[in-house]
Design a protein around this motif. Structure first.
Motif, PDB file in Angstrom:
ATOM      1  N   LYS A 133       0.860  -1.170  -0.265  1.00 14.68           N
ATOM      2  CA  LYS A 133      -0.279  -0.124  -0.268  1.00 14.68           C
ATOM      3  C   LYS A 133       0.619   0.758  -0.299  1.00 14.68           C
ATOM      4  O   LYS A 133       0.727   1.856  -0.415  1.00 14.68           O
ATOM      5  CB  LYS A 133      -0.673   0.055   1.176  1.00 14.68           C
ATOM      6  CG  LYS A 133      -2.705  -0.854   1.062  1.00 14.68           C
ATOM      7  CD  LYS A 133      -3.076  -1.115   2.174  1.00 14.68           C
ATOM      8  CE  LYS A 133      -3.671   0.270   3.059  1.00 14.68           C
ATOM      9  NZ  LYS A 133      -4.189   0.365   3.984  1.00 14.68           N
ATOM     10  N   GLU A 134       2.214   1.074   0.852  1.00 17.75           N
ATOM     11  CA  GLU A 134       3.138   2.518   0.687  1.00 17.75           C
ATOM     12  C   GLU A 134       3.553   1.953  -0.567  1.00 17.75           C
ATOM     13  O   GLU A 134       4.246   3.940  -0.741  1.00 17.75           O
ATOM     14  CB  GLU A 134       3.811   2.073   2.063  1.00 17.75           C
ATOM     15  CG  GLU A 134       2.950   2.018   3.534  1.00 17.75           C
ATOM     16  CD  GLU A 134       2.279   3.386   3.531  1.00 17.75           C
ATOM     17  OE1 GLU A 134       2.806   4.924   3.675  1.00 17.75           O
ATOM     18  OE2 GLU A 134       1.256   3.998   4.431  1.00 17.75           O
ATOM     19  N   SER A 136       2.895   1.359  -3.779  1.00 15.72           N
ATOM     20  CA  SER A 136       1.430   1.890  -4.532  1.00 15.72           C
ATOM     21  C   SER A 136       1.616   3.766  -4.548  1.00 15.72           C
ATOM     22  O   SER A 136       1.007   4.327  -5.772  1.00 15.72           O
ATOM     23  CB  SER A 136       0.487   0.778  -4.230  1.00 15.72           C
ATOM     24  OG  SER A 136      -0.063   1.259  -2.742  1.00 15.72           O
ATOM     25  N   LYS A 137       1.803   3.480  -3.116  1.00 15.02           N
ATOM     26  CA  LYS A 137       0.936   5.757  -3.379  1.00 15.02           C
ATOM     27  C   LYS A 137       2.430   5.961  -3.898  1.00 15.02           C
ATOM     28  O   LYS A 137       2.148   6.614  -5.248  1.00 15.02           O
ATOM     29  CB  LYS A 137       1.530   5.722  -1.509  1.00 15.02           C
ATOM     30  CG  LYS A 137       0.414   5.378  -1.507  1.00 15.02           C
ATOM     31  CD  LYS A 137      -0.006   6.214   0.023  1.00 15.02           C
ATOM     32  CE  LYS A 137      -0.633   5.641   1.217  1.00 15.02           C
ATOM     33  NZ  LYS A 137      -0.751   6.153   2.995  1.00 15.02           N
ATOM     34  N   GLN A 138       3.892   5.893  -4.151  1.00 20.60           N
ATOM     35  CA  GLN A 138       3.968   6.568  -4.586  1.00 20.60           C
ATOM     36  C   GLN A 138       4.969   5.621  -6.150  1.00 20.60           C
ATOM     37  O   GLN A 138       5.474   6.904  -6.916  1.00 20.60           O
ATOM     38  CB  GLN A 138       5.709   5.705  -4.498  1.00 20.60           C
ATOM     39  CG  GLN A 138       6.461   6.051  -2.473  1.00 20.60           C
ATOM     40  CD  GLN A 138       7.069   5.085  -2.465  1.00 20.60           C
ATOM     41  OE1 GLN A 138       7.684   4.387  -3.311  1.00 20.60           O
ATOM     42  NE2 GLN A 138       7.479   4.380  -0.999  1.00 20.60           N
ATOM     43  N   GLY A 140       1.798   5.890  -7.480  1.00 16.90           N
ATOM     44  CA  GLY A 140       0.334   7.181  -8.268  1.00 16.90           C
ATOM     45  C   GLY A 140      -0.475   6.562  -8.204  1.00 16.90           C
ATOM     46  O   GLY A 140      -1.254   6.412  -9.656  1.00 16.90           O
ATOM     47  N   LYS A 142      -4.381   4.431  -6.189  1.00 14.63           N
ATOM     48  CA  LYS A 142      -4.901   4.207  -4.689  1.00 14.63           C
ATOM     49  C   LYS A 142      -5.653   3.089  -4.646  1.00 14.63           C
ATOM     50  O   LYS A 142      -5.765   2.546  -5.288  1.00 14.63           O
ATOM     51  CB  LYS A 142      -5.962   5.353  -5.395  1.00 14.63           C
ATOM     52  CG  LYS A 142      -7.045   6.158  -4.843  1.00 14.63           C
ATOM     53  CD  LYS A 142      -7.636   7.139  -5.358  1.00 14.63           C
ATOM     54  CE  LYS A 142      -9.208   7.491  -4.259  1.00 14.63           C
ATOM     55  NZ  LYS A 142     -10.234   7.550  -4.653  1.00 14.63           N
ATOM     56  N   LEU A 157      -5.964  -2.137  -6.880  1.00 16.23           N
ATOM     57  CA  LEU A 157      -5.881  -0.104  -6.456  1.00 16.23           C
ATOM     58  C   LEU A 157      -5.974   0.499  -7.586  1.00 16.23           C
ATOM     59  O   LEU A 157      -6.775  -0.257  -8.993  1.00 16.23           O
ATOM     60  CB  LEU A 157      -3.827  -0.189  -6.551  1.00 16.23           C
ATOM     61  CG  LEU A 157      -3.409  -1.033  -5.261  1.00 16.23           C
ATOM     62  CD1 LEU A 157      -1.961  -1.552  -5.550  1.00 16.23           C
ATOM     63  CD2 LEU A 157      -3.284   0.093  -4.332  1.00 16.23           C
ATOM     64  N   THR A 160      -3.991   6.549 -10.812  1.00 20.66           N
ATOM     65  CA  THR A 160      -4.920   7.622 -10.757  1.00 20.66           C
ATOM     66  C   THR A 160      -4.301   8.197 -12.441  1.00 20.66           C
ATOM     67  O   THR A 160      -3.052   7.900 -12.621  1.00 20.66           O
ATOM     68  CB  THR A 160      -5.025   8.818  -9.566  1.00 20.66           C
ATOM     69  OG1 THR A 160      -3.520   8.455  -9.118  1.00 20.66           O
ATOM     70  CG2 THR A 160      -5.492   7.819  -8.830  1.00 20.66           C
TER      71      THR A 160
END
Length: 167
Positions: A133-134, A136-138, A140, A142, A157, A160
């Motif tokens: 999860k962490e 995946s944010k890097q 882009g 969600k 996921l 975005t």
């Protein structure tokens, strides 16, 4: 749990009215997820596995389940293989495999995911799911939905779309 979670997250997409046109099932195993998606979405699906026995089993199962016209099966590790276009864009990538291969696949998954495309990651323990999860944010991505049960976790996921700034 990992296959069950994948099926649930695929249903989440269907309920949201998402109809992915191109799908890749990475680590297809016996083909259960590809078959379910073929029946649910009527999409073009590529099923890949690095185990030749899984590839043969999936080929047999897509015949039995009458989805040969929408599922193509290849022996490949990840998204790059003899029969795969390395620049192909997928509306949905499903990876029901182990944590290390998923981490390795992350960058190519982002490259090969269409704008607004979805990624289902499964075969993870809760700690690994949290870590992804962490990560995946890097990239882009969600988190749209997740599943957790008996120390197993899965993520849904979405890529975005970054809006271009107009001058």
């Amino acid at each position: 749990y990992s296959t069950k979670f994948c099926l649930e997250l695929i249903q989440v997409l269907k309920k949201r009215g998402v109809n992915p046109f191109t799908i890749i099932d990475v680590g297809c195993g016996t083909g259960i997820l590809s078959i379910a998606m073929a029946k649910l979405f009527r999409s073009r699906i590529i099923a890949v596995d690095n185990d030749i026995h899984s590839v043969q089993m999936t080929k047999r199962n897509i015949v039995v389940n009458k989805v040969v016209q929408c599922v193509k099966v290849y022996n490949s590790s990840g998204l790059i293989g003899n029969h795969l276009n390395s620049r192909a864009k997928y509306d949905l990538i499903v990876a029901n495999i182990l944590f290390k291969p998923i981490k390795i696949l992350m960058r190519s998954s982002i490259t090969n995911l269409s704008k607004g495309g979805f990624l289902i990651l499964s075969g993870l323990n809760i700690k690994q799911a949290r870590q992804l999860k962490e990560i995946s944010k890097q990239f882009g991505l969600k988190v749209i939905d997740e599943r957790k049960e008996a120390n197993w976790g899965s993520l849904l996921l979405k890529k975005t779309v970054v809006k271009e700034q107009s001058n």
